[in-house]
Design a protein around this motif. Sequence first.
Motif, PDB file in Angstrom:
ATOM      1  N   ALA A  19       0.837  -1.213   0.000  1.00 47.50           N
ATOM      2  CA  ALA A  19       0.000   0.000   0.000  1.00 47.50           C
ATOM      3  C   ALA A  19       0.869   1.259   0.000  1.00 47.50           C
ATOM      4  O   ALA A  19       0.396   2.342  -0.340  1.00 47.50           O
ATOM      5  CB  ALA A  19      -0.939  -0.014   1.200  1.00 47.50           C
ATOM      6  N   SER A  76       1.597  11.814 -11.601  1.00 42.67           N
ATOM      7  CA  SER A  76       1.233  11.082 -10.379  1.00 42.67           C
ATOM      8  C   SER A  76      -0.281  11.139 -10.224  1.00 42.67           C
ATOM      9  O   SER A  76      -0.962  11.921 -10.907  1.00 42.67           O
ATOM     10  CB  SER A  76       1.888  11.726  -9.146  1.00 42.67           C
ATOM     11  OG  SER A  76       1.316  13.000  -8.912  1.00 42.67           O
ATOM     12  N   ALA A  77      -0.793  10.343  -9.297  1.00 38.89           N
ATOM     13  CA  ALA A  77      -2.239  10.400  -9.021  1.00 38.89           C
ATOM     14  C   ALA A  77      -2.599  11.785  -8.475  1.00 38.89           C
ATOM     15  O   ALA A  77      -3.646  12.350  -8.818  1.00 38.89           O
ATOM     16  CB  ALA A  77      -2.622   9.320  -8.021  1.00 38.89           C
ATOM     17  N   SER A  78      -1.734  12.347  -7.645  1.00 37.97           N
ATOM     18  CA  SER A  78      -2.012  13.675  -7.075  1.00 37.97           C
ATOM     19  C   SER A  78      -2.069  14.736  -8.176  1.00 37.97           C
ATOM     20  O   SER A  78      -2.932  15.622  -8.151  1.00 37.97           O
ATOM     21  CB  SER A  78      -0.940  14.045  -6.049  1.00 37.97           C
ATOM     22  OG  SER A  78      -0.872  13.051  -5.046  1.00 37.97           O
ATOM     23  N   PHE A 103      -7.539   9.831   1.093  1.00 36.57           N
ATOM     24  CA  PHE A 103      -6.106  10.154   1.130  1.00 36.57           C
ATOM     25  C   PHE A 103      -5.949  11.683   0.997  1.00 36.57           C
ATOM     26  O   PHE A 103      -6.721  12.316   0.283  1.00 36.57           O
ATOM     27  CB  PHE A 103      -5.403   9.433  -0.034  1.00 36.57           C
ATOM     28  CG  PHE A 103      -3.925   9.638  -0.052  1.00 36.57           C
ATOM     29  CD1 PHE A 103      -3.114   9.008   0.882  1.00 36.57           C
ATOM     30  CD2 PHE A 103      -3.331  10.468  -0.993  1.00 36.57           C
ATOM     31  CE1 PHE A 103      -1.740   9.205   0.879  1.00 36.57           C
ATOM     32  CE2 PHE A 103      -1.958  10.663  -1.005  1.00 36.57           C
ATOM     33  CZ  PHE A 103      -1.163  10.031  -0.070  1.00 36.57           C
ATOM     34  N   SER A 149     -12.271   7.456  -2.573  1.00 38.00           N
ATOM     35  CA  SER A 149     -11.315   6.389  -2.866  1.00 38.00           C
ATOM     36  C   SER A 149     -12.088   5.083  -2.932  1.00 38.00           C
ATOM     37  O   SER A 149     -12.924   4.819  -2.066  1.00 38.00           O
ATOM     38  CB  SER A 149     -10.282   6.267  -1.742  1.00 38.00           C
ATOM     39  OG  SER A 149      -9.242   7.180  -1.944  1.00 38.00           O
ATOM     40  N   TYR A 153      -6.841   4.241   1.893  1.00 42.47           N
ATOM     41  CA  TYR A 153      -5.422   4.030   2.252  1.00 42.47           C
ATOM     42  C   TYR A 153      -5.274   3.799   3.753  1.00 42.47           C
ATOM     43  O   TYR A 153      -4.291   3.240   4.214  1.00 42.47           O
ATOM     44  CB  TYR A 153      -4.596   5.272   1.861  1.00 42.47           C
ATOM     45  CG  TYR A 153      -4.738   6.402   2.852  1.00 42.47           C
ATOM     46  CD1 TYR A 153      -5.944   7.083   2.979  1.00 42.47           C
ATOM     47  CD2 TYR A 153      -3.702   6.738   3.715  1.00 42.47           C
ATOM     48  CE1 TYR A 153      -6.099   8.083   3.918  1.00 42.47           C
ATOM     49  CE2 TYR A 153      -3.857   7.736   4.661  1.00 42.47           C
ATOM     50  CZ  TYR A 153      -5.058   8.404   4.757  1.00 42.47           C
ATOM     51  OH  TYR A 153      -5.221   9.382   5.702  1.00 42.47           O
ATOM     52  N   ASP A 179     -10.449   7.899  -6.668  1.00 41.15           N
ATOM     53  CA  ASP A 179      -9.035   7.574  -6.534  1.00 41.15           C
ATOM     54  C   ASP A 179      -8.949   6.065  -6.318  1.00 41.15           C
ATOM     55  O   ASP A 179      -9.361   5.548  -5.279  1.00 41.15           O
ATOM     56  CB  ASP A 179      -8.431   8.334  -5.342  1.00 41.15           C
ATOM     57  CG  ASP A 179      -6.933   8.093  -5.196  1.00 41.15           C
ATOM     58  OD1 ASP A 179      -6.427   7.148  -5.823  1.00 41.15           O
ATOM     59  OD2 ASP A 179      -6.284   8.851  -4.455  1.00 41.15           O
ATOM     60  N   THR A 181      -6.129   4.314  -6.421  1.00 38.16           N
ATOM     61  CA  THR A 181      -4.718   3.965  -6.163  1.00 38.16           C
ATOM     62  C   THR A 181      -4.562   2.727  -5.291  1.00 38.16           C
ATOM     63  O   THR A 181      -3.682   1.908  -5.520  1.00 38.16           O
ATOM     64  CB  THR A 181      -4.002   5.160  -5.504  1.00 38.16           C
ATOM     65  OG1 THR A 181      -3.986   6.233  -6.446  1.00 38.16           O
ATOM     66  CG2 THR A 181      -2.579   4.830  -5.092  1.00 38.16           C
ATOM     67  N   GLN A 182      -5.425   2.582  -4.267  1.00 35.63           N
ATOM     68  CA  GLN A 182      -5.286   1.439  -3.354  1.00 35.63           C
ATOM     69  C   GLN A 182      -6.136   0.244  -3.803  1.00 35.63           C
ATOM     70  O   GLN A 182      -6.281  -0.725  -3.054  1.00 35.63           O
ATOM     71  CB  GLN A 182      -5.651   1.852  -1.916  1.00 35.63           C
ATOM     72  CG  GLN A 182      -4.722   2.900  -1.320  1.00 35.63           C
ATOM     73  CD  GLN A 182      -3.309   2.367  -1.043  1.00 35.63           C
ATOM     74  OE1 GLN A 182      -3.016   1.186  -1.232  1.00 35.63           O
ATOM     75  NE2 GLN A 182      -2.426   3.257  -0.612  1.00 35.63           N
ATOM     76  N   SER A 200      -2.268   5.466  -8.972  1.00 37.13           N
ATOM     77  CA  SER A 200      -0.829   5.669  -9.009  1.00 37.13           C
ATOM     78  C   SER A 200      -0.112   4.407  -9.474  1.00 37.13           C
ATOM     79  O   SER A 200      -0.599   3.298  -9.284  1.00 37.13           O
ATOM     80  CB  SER A 200      -0.375   6.059  -7.605  1.00 37.13           C
ATOM     81  OG  SER A 200       0.917   6.576  -7.677  1.00 37.13           O
ATOM     82  N   TYR A 202       2.955   3.096  -8.590  1.00 34.95           N
ATOM     83  CA  TYR A 202       4.039   2.417  -7.854  1.00 34.95           C
ATOM     84  C   TYR A 202       3.595   1.570  -6.667  1.00 34.95           C
ATOM     85  O   TYR A 202       4.431   1.129  -5.882  1.00 34.95           O
ATOM     86  CB  TYR A 202       5.069   3.454  -7.400  1.00 34.95           C
ATOM     87  CG  TYR A 202       4.528   4.565  -6.517  1.00 34.95           C
ATOM     88  CD1 TYR A 202       4.449   4.408  -5.136  1.00 34.95           C
ATOM     89  CD2 TYR A 202       4.104   5.767  -7.055  1.00 34.95           C
ATOM     90  CE1 TYR A 202       3.955   5.417  -4.322  1.00 34.95           C
ATOM     91  CE2 TYR A 202       3.615   6.786  -6.259  1.00 34.95           C
ATOM     92  CZ  TYR A 202       3.549   6.608  -4.898  1.00 34.95           C
ATOM     93  OH  TYR A 202       3.058   7.607  -4.108  1.00 34.95           O
ATOM     94  N   LYS A 203       2.286   1.351  -6.537  1.00 31.84           N
ATOM     95  CA  LYS A 203       1.819   0.520  -5.422  1.00 31.84           C
ATOM     96  C   LYS A 203       1.325  -0.820  -5.991  1.00 31.84           C
ATOM     97  O   LYS A 203       2.113  -1.629  -6.419  1.00 31.84           O
ATOM     98  CB  LYS A 203       0.748   1.267  -4.639  1.00 31.84           C
ATOM     99  CG  LYS A 203       1.265   2.591  -4.050  1.00 31.84           C
ATOM    100  CD  LYS A 203       0.143   3.365  -3.401  1.00 31.84           C
ATOM    101  CE  LYS A 203       0.569   4.767  -3.011  1.00 31.84           C
ATOM    102  NZ  LYS A 203       1.363   4.816  -1.776  1.00 31.84           N
TER     103      LYS A 203
HETATM  104  C1  LIG Z   1      -5.264   6.618  -2.183  1.00 28.83           C
HETATM  105  C2  LIG Z   1      -3.965   7.249  -2.597  1.00 28.83           C
HETATM  106  N1  LIG Z   1      -3.958   8.138  -3.588  1.00 28.83           N
HETATM  107  C3  LIG Z   1      -2.816   8.710  -4.005  1.00 28.83           C
HETATM  108  C4  LIG Z   1      -1.611   8.423  -3.406  1.00 28.83           C
HETATM  109  C5  LIG Z   1      -0.376   9.118  -3.862  1.00 28.83           C
HETATM  110  O1  LIG Z   1      -0.104   8.811  -5.204  1.00 28.83           O
HETATM  111  P1  LIG Z   1       0.863   9.744  -6.040  1.00 28.83           P
HETATM  112  O2  LIG Z   1       2.171   9.790  -5.321  1.00 28.83           O
HETATM  113  O3  LIG Z   1       0.942   9.068  -7.386  1.00 28.83           O
HETATM  114  O4  LIG Z   1       0.240  11.076  -6.116  1.00 28.83           O
HETATM  115  C6  LIG Z   1      -1.579   7.515  -2.346  1.00 28.83           C
HETATM  116  C7  LIG Z   1      -0.308   7.206  -1.675  1.00 28.83           C
HETATM  117  O5  LIG Z   1      -0.253   6.655  -0.588  1.00 28.83           O
HETATM  118  C8  LIG Z   1      -2.786   6.917  -1.936  1.00 28.83           C
HETATM  119  O6  LIG Z   1      -2.812   6.026  -0.926  1.00 28.83           O
END
Ligand SMILES: Cc1ncc(COP(=O)(O)O)c(C=O)c1O
Length: 381
Positions: A19, A76-78, A103, A149, A153, A179, A181-182, A200, A202-203
């Motif tokens: 994660a 990045s996701a952000s 997040f 999300s 996270y 989002d 990402t997780q 994102s 890298y997870k």
């Molecule tokens: C739900 C979630 N979104 C986004 C991110 C950050 O992603 P990025 O670094 O690609 O912006 C994280 C990182 O922990 C995350 O848990």
Amino acid sequence: LASSDGFARRSGEIYLDTAAEGLLPACAAEGAEAYLRDKSRGSPGRQAMFEEEGKAKAAAARLLGAAAEDVAFLPSASDALNLVAASLDWRPGDQVVSTDLEFPSGILAFLRLKDRGVRLEVVPSRGGTVSAAQICSAIGPATRVVMLSQVSYKTGTIMRELPEIAREAHRRGALLCVDATQAMGRTPVSMDGVDFLTASSYKWLLGTHGAGIACLGAGLLDRMRPAAAGWYSVDDLFGANRFTDFRPKAGAAQLAAGMPNFPAIYALRRSLEMLEAAGIPRIEQELAPLMAALRSGFCRLGLDVLTPAGADGDSGIVSFAHPEHQAIGAALEKRGIVVWRGDGRVRASVHLYNTVADVEALLQGLEAVMAEEAIVNCTKA
Ligand SMILES: Cc1ncc(COP(=O)(O)O)c(C=O)c1O
């Protein structure tokens, strides 16, 4: 580093922190090397890079049930969340609905619009969950975006009612922004009803840093004006009117102003294809017993588990709250067990390279660590 299972990792280490950072599969490392070979060709290498980008978009789109044209790679996701937030036509009094399981980036992208009169409504979780009914009742006539999300996270809570929430958001004229990402790479993710999704690299997707998948739902481009433009995002790059006007590329390609992060894309394309071949529903199903063992093990140790018991499956995350989270995480690390610690929590996360033995090692390690004098004393104090 040992990579007998195809994943580079420190030998002897129990790794339960996807994660935060996924382990890199050999295929992704080979992808990064393929990028270096293409880059070494100079400009003739570009064609291969554009082809890789196309294949990576198609692979991401297949995991999402979307079309390749709906996908772009942002830094990045952000960055993806900020780009979409900055691209909407806000009016003072507009509202964004989110939850306290979100997040920080999903909140910050909208919180920064406060000086434009945009209000953020944060729905509080109860016992680690926020129901669709709670979210739907927070959506009002001023709501422009619902930001959620798919998997938190913080607690690993899965939001299963996204299509239902999307229907209510759309009925009120609001957009659903997700989002993932997780979730993406570990749990099935769908664009059903979703207007904008990011994840994102890298997870759970097992790529390198440097790529945030952005996927656009139907009709979103009619409701936003991309806040950035550059040579890579327009169709008529050298058109006669280029000093007075421009025509954005069709689809999500209009979100990427300049050259994307090709090294990250080369790696990600291979990881995405590997995950697709493994099968996300299969990964979820095969890891379900590990998640159940982890959760019940934490409960057995009397820990304050933050992850709600999943009625129909779990995410890859189980976490517990503890005042000595830092000391616990550090003591586990000394024993060669890597979990995430911070913000009052310890979080363990499980992906396809983990085994029952990893979970057992964590539970045994935790039992020993919790009995260590320093932690017992700190906890009492
Ligand atoms: C739900 C979630 N979104 C986004 C991110 C950050 O992603 P990025 O670094 O690609 O912006 C994280 C990182 O922990 C995350 O848990």
